[in-house]
Design an enzyme around this catalytic site. Structure first.
Site, PDB file in Angstrom:
ATOM      1  CB  THR A 243      -0.947  -0.002   1.213  1.00 60.73           C
ATOM      2  OG1 THR A 243      -1.818  -1.138   1.119  1.00 60.73           O
ATOM      3  CG2 THR A 243      -1.790   1.260   1.286  1.00 60.73           C
TER       4      THR A 243
ATOM      5  CB  THR B 210       0.303  -3.707   6.421  1.00 61.59           C
ATOM      6  OG1 THR B 210      -0.958  -3.641   5.744  1.00 61.59           O
ATOM      7  CG2 THR B 210       0.970  -2.335   6.418  1.00 61.59           C
ATOM      8  CG  ASP B 211      -2.751  -7.605   3.593  1.00 65.80           C
ATOM      9  OD1 ASP B 211      -3.128  -6.826   4.488  1.00 65.80           O
ATOM     10  OD2 ASP B 211      -3.381  -7.758   2.526  1.00 65.80           O
TER      11      ASP B 211
ATOM     12  CB  SER C 146       2.266  -7.768   1.455  1.00 67.57           C
ATOM     13  OG  SER C 146       1.012  -7.550   2.042  1.00 67.57           O
TER      14      SER C 146
END
Length: 322
Positions: free
Chosen positions: A16, A85-86, A54
């Site tokens: 992101t 971030t995942d 990710s």
């Protein structure tokens, strides 16, 4: 005699923090890596080994990152990795296990994209850079910096799908960075700890995760055990399962690691009923200590890639060698 400028490597991988709305209207996609704002007197080099959301990041990508960081270690004072971030916590933990370099490695990302008015990417990137160049960050292994909090790679986890402060994990941050004008104030609440690192010949082992629930009688277990090199079960409570799983685990000659689906706390083999943790260990299962299921999977994958036996793998988990 002039002091040479600190040298920082920034490795961009997508996520992101690099995303914008796609021109074809199909939603956000990684496009342009962010610029590092407001860091004066530092020599910055950029690298972009891949540009992925990710969920597309694999253990092979994590191994590629580890190799790149090793190559940069002798010529830089710190490394920042931008990441979606995942799966950020998984890449951080893989690097924690794979990297034996002393220089700080800091992972960061953003929860909002570059065209939102509240984009958190630049602040997180600047915070990560300050932490990566701070002398107290050396020897701590890879760190995660989000929203001013500094997390250990072993315990950090994503705890919210959309909030800006989306990262946590028991027992919480190990440090904090705040900025006073151009000055960064970095405070750590814990001392560095010794850690083991590993050098697997490959990262190609297949490790699957199964999730326990009330009434599970082992659906999917046999199929997963047949195609995988090892299994991780996100079990109940302190590492307990329905009774039907006990004979399945006893009959499996591949390593079966028992984690917990609970958000925090260790796996402890204390219950002696059929499927209780004590009976699972007696049947050959391996408690995951305090690692969640997806981090236990990475450790098991790396240990299998190093050629360890089931007994040697059990010893690593038992002695918390990570």
């Amino acid at each position: 005699m002039s002091i040479p400028a600190p040298r920082l490597a920034v490795i961009h991988t997508g996520g992101t923090i690099a995303s914008r709305p796609s021109p074809d209207g199909r939603g956000l996609t990684p496009q342009q890596p962010p610029n590092l704002p407001g860091l004066e007197g530092v020599t910055v080099t950029d690298a972009q080994p891949f540009n992925l959301p990710s969920p597309h990041v694999t253990p092979a990508h994590m191994g590629q990152l580890a190799a790149l960081i090793r190559d940069l270690a002798d010529t830089h004072d710190g490394v920042v990795v931008t990441h979606g971030t995942d799966t950020l916590e998984e890449t951080a933990f893989a690097l924690h296990l794979l990297l034996d370099v002393p220089l700080p490695v800091v992972l960061t990302g953003s929860m909002r994209h570059a065209e939102e008015v509240s984009w958190d990417g630049p602040a997180n990137l600047l915070d990560a850079a300050h932490v990566a160049l701070h002398p107290s960050s050396r020897g701590r292994g890879p760190l995660v910096v989000i929203g001013g909090d500094i997390f250990d790679a072993r315990t950090v986890t994503k705890i919210h799908t959309t909030a800006v402060d989306a990262f946590g994990g028991y027992p919480g941050p190990i440090g904090r960075i705040d900025r006073e004008g151009t000055r960064a104030r970095v405070h750590y609440f814990a001392v560095p700890e010794p850690r083991a690192t590993y050098h697997p010949a490959h990262l190609e082992a297949k490790v699957e995760i199964l999730y326990a629930y009330a009434g599970w009688t082992g659906e999917g277990y046999a199929e997963a055990a047949a195609r995988a090199d090892g299994l991780v079960i996100a079990a109940l409570g302190t590492g307990n399962l329905p009774a039907e799983l006990l004979p399945l685990i006893r009959a499996t000659d591949k390593p079966v690691v028992i984690a917990t689906r609970t958000h925090a706390g260790p796996v402890l083999p204390v219950y002696g009923y059929a499927g209780g943790g004590a009976t699972l260990v007696e049947a050959g299962a391996i408690p995951a200590s305090f690692l969640n299921a997806h981090k236990a999977r990475l450790l098991l994958l790396i240990l299998l890639g190093q050629g360890l036996s089931r007994e040697q793998i059990a010893a690593v988990f038992d002695r918390d060698e990570f």
